[in-house]
Design an enzyme around this catalytic site. Structure first.
Site, PDB file in Angstrom:
ATOM      1  N   PHE A 123     -10.377   9.826  -7.255  1.00 14.65           N
ATOM      2  CA  PHE A 123      -9.262  10.405  -7.638  1.00 14.65           C
ATOM      3  C   PHE A 123      -9.195  10.003  -9.331  1.00 14.65           C
ATOM      4  O   PHE A 123      -9.292   8.854  -9.173  1.00 14.65           O
ATOM      5  CB  PHE A 123      -8.274   9.827  -6.639  1.00 14.65           C
ATOM      6  CG  PHE A 123      -6.989  10.100  -7.260  1.00 14.65           C
ATOM      7  CD1 PHE A 123      -6.279  10.942  -6.799  1.00 14.65           C
ATOM      8  CD2 PHE A 123      -6.266   9.138  -7.965  1.00 14.65           C
ATOM      9  CE1 PHE A 123      -4.849  11.161  -6.840  1.00 14.65           C
ATOM     10  CE2 PHE A 123      -4.812   9.392  -8.493  1.00 14.65           C
ATOM     11  CZ  PHE A 123      -4.246  10.593  -8.099  1.00 14.65           C
ATOM     12  N   LEU A 125      -6.995   9.991 -12.256  1.00 14.05           N
ATOM     13  CA  LEU A 125      -5.770  10.369 -12.823  1.00 14.05           C
ATOM     14  C   LEU A 125      -5.550   9.232 -14.087  1.00 14.05           C
ATOM     15  O   LEU A 125      -5.322   9.717 -15.150  1.00 14.05           O
ATOM     16  CB  LEU A 125      -4.543   9.928 -11.766  1.00 14.05           C
ATOM     17  CG  LEU A 125      -3.123  10.119 -12.335  1.00 14.05           C
ATOM     18  CD1 LEU A 125      -2.793  11.550 -12.845  1.00 14.05           C
ATOM     19  CD2 LEU A 125      -2.161   9.642 -11.416  1.00 14.05           C
ATOM     20  N   PRO A 128      -7.104   5.833 -20.417  1.00 11.06           N
ATOM     21  CA  PRO A 128      -7.201   4.602 -21.432  1.00 11.06           C
ATOM     22  C   PRO A 128      -5.427   4.499 -22.033  1.00 11.06           C
ATOM     23  O   PRO A 128      -5.011   3.618 -22.149  1.00 11.06           O
ATOM     24  CB  PRO A 128      -7.881   4.907 -22.451  1.00 11.06           C
ATOM     25  CG  PRO A 128      -8.989   5.641 -22.159  1.00 11.06           C
ATOM     26  CD  PRO A 128      -8.411   6.388 -21.083  1.00 11.06           C
ATOM     27  N   ARG A 243      -0.491   4.316  -1.142  1.00 12.45           N
ATOM     28  CA  ARG A 243       0.111   2.962  -1.161  1.00 12.45           C
ATOM     29  C   ARG A 243       0.094   2.330   0.136  1.00 12.45           C
ATOM     30  O   ARG A 243       0.012   1.175   0.282  1.00 12.45           O
ATOM     31  CB  ARG A 243       1.626   3.032  -1.822  1.00 12.45           C
ATOM     32  CG  ARG A 243       1.605   3.241  -3.402  1.00 12.45           C
ATOM     33  CD  ARG A 243       2.951   3.610  -3.842  1.00 12.45           C
ATOM     34  NE  ARG A 243       2.801   4.139  -5.305  1.00 12.45           N
ATOM     35  CZ  ARG A 243       3.544   4.730  -6.061  1.00 12.45           C
ATOM     36  NH1 ARG A 243       4.667   5.410  -5.199  1.00 12.45           N
ATOM     37  NH2 ARG A 243       3.388   5.082  -7.327  1.00 12.45           N
ATOM     38  N   GLU A 363      -2.872   1.766  -7.621  1.00 12.41           N
ATOM     39  CA  GLU A 363      -2.318   2.682  -6.828  1.00 12.41           C
ATOM     40  C   GLU A 363      -0.450   2.272  -7.207  1.00 12.41           C
ATOM     41  O   GLU A 363       0.502   2.632  -6.650  1.00 12.41           O
ATOM     42  CB  GLU A 363      -2.229   2.670  -5.408  1.00 12.41           C
ATOM     43  CG  GLU A 363      -3.879   3.391  -5.112  1.00 12.41           C
ATOM     44  CD  GLU A 363      -3.923   4.393  -4.224  1.00 12.41           C
ATOM     45  OE1 GLU A 363      -2.788   5.317  -3.956  1.00 12.41           O
ATOM     46  OE2 GLU A 363      -4.890   4.673  -3.666  1.00 12.41           O
ATOM     47  N   SER A 366       3.245  -3.643  -8.946  1.00 13.35           N
ATOM     48  CA  SER A 366       4.487  -4.222  -8.214  1.00 13.35           C
ATOM     49  C   SER A 366       5.585  -3.626  -8.988  1.00 13.35           C
ATOM     50  O   SER A 366       6.644  -3.520  -8.239  1.00 13.35           O
ATOM     51  CB  SER A 366       4.175  -5.744  -7.917  1.00 13.35           C
ATOM     52  OG  SER A 366       3.242  -5.988  -7.152  1.00 13.35           O
ATOM     53  N   GLU A 367       5.469  -3.840 -10.377  1.00 14.56           N
ATOM     54  CA  GLU A 367       6.884  -3.665 -11.064  1.00 14.56           C
ATOM     55  C   GLU A 367       7.234  -1.949 -10.744  1.00 14.56           C
ATOM     56  O   GLU A 367       8.223  -1.635 -10.642  1.00 14.56           O
ATOM     57  CB  GLU A 367       6.614  -3.496 -12.845  1.00 14.56           C
ATOM     58  CG  GLU A 367       6.436  -4.979 -12.934  1.00 14.56           C
ATOM     59  CD  GLU A 367       5.096  -5.869 -12.412  1.00 14.56           C
ATOM     60  OE1 GLU A 367       5.211  -6.963 -12.643  1.00 14.56           O
ATOM     61  OE2 GLU A 367       4.096  -4.966 -12.101  1.00 14.56           O
TER      62      GLU A 367
END
Length: 387
Positions: A123, A125, A128, A243, A363, A366-367
Site C-alpha cells: 500500500f 500512500l 515525504p 486500523r 495507519e 494516536s492523535e
C-alpha cells in the site's frame, strides 16, 4: 449478546496459533537480529489459506469472516509482530480494496495470486511531505494518450515495498484540484516502481519498509482502481479496516509480553520466594491482563461491525488507539518484571517493546485516531457514539 467464537473461528485461530508456535516463534529472535524478511514463510501461510483468510473462495481465499482474519493477525503477531504487519498490509491494505472496489476483471486478475500467497501486496500512500495529511500528496499521474497514464513521484514507508509484486498506489490525476478530491488509486506491478531505500527501524526488523520512486512509469488505464478522483474514498475505507488489523497486532504483542512476564515471574526467585508471590508483581500482571482483555474486546467488536457491514470507523479508531497504548505499556511492564534480563536480548521483552511503539504511529497516529473518534462523537451529538 454472544461473545463466543464460532467453531470455524476457533479452528482458524487454532491453526494460526499452531503455525505461529512451530514456524515463527522459534525463529523470531534471529530474524530480528539479522533484519531478515522471511519470504519463504508467506508461501507456507498461503498454503494454509492464511494469506487470504477473509477473501472469498471464488477469488482464491479461505472465505472466512473478518473476525477470523483478526484472530489470525493476533496469533501471528504474538509470535512475531513483523510477520503480523506483513500479512495485515498484504490483506487489509492491498487485497481487500481490490475486492471492494475492483472491476470483475481486476478481481480475477489480481486477487487470486494475492489470496494464495503467491505474491505479496503493498500500500503506497505516504510521501515525504504527505503523512497524516495524505491529501497533500504530490505524486502525479498524467494521461498518455487515451488509455494510459504516466506516473511520477516518490513514496515513503511502504510496508512490504521491497518484496511486493502488487502495489495499491495513490497519485494526483487532477492537478487543478487541491486536497483529496484530485487523487486516484492505481494497481501497479513491481516493474513500475524502483525501491530506493530499505528503512532502518527501531523494531519490526523482520518486515520490509521501503522508499519508492516512480520515474515516468507507464501504466494502462485499466490499472485505475475505482473511479478517477475517487482514490481518497479507497484510501479512507482501506484505513478504516486496516486500523482494526493493527489493533489486533498490538493485542498480539501485548499478549506475548504478558506471557513472557508471567512465565519469568513463576520461575525467578528472590528473597527465598518466586517473584510471582510478591504483590507488586501480581498487580502488574493483573493490570496487564485486564487491559489486554479490554483491548481484545474492542478489536473484536470493531471487526464484527465491519463484517456485518455496519459503520466501524470510530470503533476501529478506538480499538487501535487503546490497543496500541496497551501494547506499549504491557511490553514496558514486561521489561520491568524481568529486571536487568528484560533489557537484554536474551529474552524477547525488549523486542516486544521496540515492536509495540509503531502501533501508535502507522495507519494513523494516536492523535489522528482521537480526531476520528471525537469527530464522530460530536457529529452524533447525543454522546452515545461507540456505545
Amino acid at each position: 449478546m454472544d461473545f463466543a467464537l464460532s467453531e470455524e473461528q476457533q479452528a482458524i485461530q487454532a491453526l494460526a496459533r499452531e503455525f505461529a508456535e512451530q514456524e515463527i516463534a522459534p525463529h523470531a529472535a534471529d530474524w530480528d537480529r539479522e533484519h531478515r524478511f522471511p519470504r519463504e514463510l508467506f508461501g507456507k501461510l498461503g498454503e494454509l489459506g492464511l494469506m487470504g483468510v477473509c477473501i472469498p473462495e471464488e477469488l482464491g481465499g479461505a472465505g472466512a469472516d473478518f473476525v477470523s482474519y483478526v484472530l489470525v493477525l493476533e496469533e501471528l503477531s504474538r509470535a512475531d509482530a513483523g510477520v503480523g504487519v506483513t500479512v495485515a498490509v498484504h490483506t487489509s491494505a492491498a487485497t481487500l480494496p481490490i475486492v471492494a472496489f475492483g472491476t470483475d476483471e481486476q478481481k480475477a486478475r489480481f486477487v487470486p495470486p494475492l489470496a494464495r500467497g503467491e505474491v505479496i501486496g503493498a500500500f503506497a500512500l505516504t510521501e515525504p511531505g504527505a503523512g497524516s495529511d495524505a491529501g497533500s500528496l504530490r505524486t502525479t499521474a498524467v494521461r498518455d494518450g487515451d488509455s494510459a497514464w504516466r506516473i511520477n513521484g516518490t513514496k515513503q514507508w511502504c510496508t512490504n515495498g521491497s518484496h511486493a509484486s502488487t502495489f495499491l498506489l495513490f497519485a494526483r490525476t487532477d492537478p487543478e484540484t487541491e486536497g483529496a478530491r484530485g487523487v486516484s488509486a492505481f494497481l501497479l506491478d513491481a516493474e513500475h516502481v524502483e525501491v530506493t531505500r530499505e528503512e532502518e527501524k527501531l523494531g519490526l526488523h523482520s518486515s520490509s519498509t521501503a522508499d519508492l520512486r516512480l520515474d515516468n512509469a507507464l501504466v494502462d488505464g485499466d490499472r485505475m482502481l475505482h473511479e478517477e478522483r475517487k482514490g481518497f474514498v479507497v484510501a479512507m475505507a482501506t484505513l478504516d479496516g486496516g486500523r482494526i488489523g493493527i489493533a489486533a497486532q498490538a493485542v498480539g504483542i501485548a499478549q506475548a509480553a504478558l506471557d513472557t512476564a508471567r512465565n519469568y515471574a513463576l520461575e525467578r526467585e528472590q528473597f527465598g520466594s518466586r517473584i510471582a508471590d510478591f504483590q507488586a508483581i501480581r498487580f502488574k500482571l493483573a493490570d496487564m491482563a485486564t487491559e489486554i482483555a479490554a483491548a481484545r474486546q474492542l478489536t473484536l467488536r470493531a471487526a464484527w461491525l465491519k463484517q456485518a457491514g455496519l459503520p466501524h470507523g470510530s470503533e476501529g479508531a478506538m480499538a487501535k488507539l487503546f490497543a496500541s497504548q496497551v501494547a506499549v505499556r504491557a511490553s514496558q511492564e514486561a521489561i520491568q518484571v524481568l529486571g536487568g534480563y528484560g533489557y537484554t536480548r536474551e529474552f524477547p521483552a525488549e523486542r516486544y517493546y521496540r515492536d509495540a511503539k509503531i502501533t501508535e504511529i502507522y495507519e494513523g497516529t494516536s492523535e489522528i485516531q482521537r480526531i476520528v473518534i471525537s469527530r464522530e462523537l460530536l457529529r452524533a451529538g447525543s454522546g452515545t457514539a461507540g456505545a
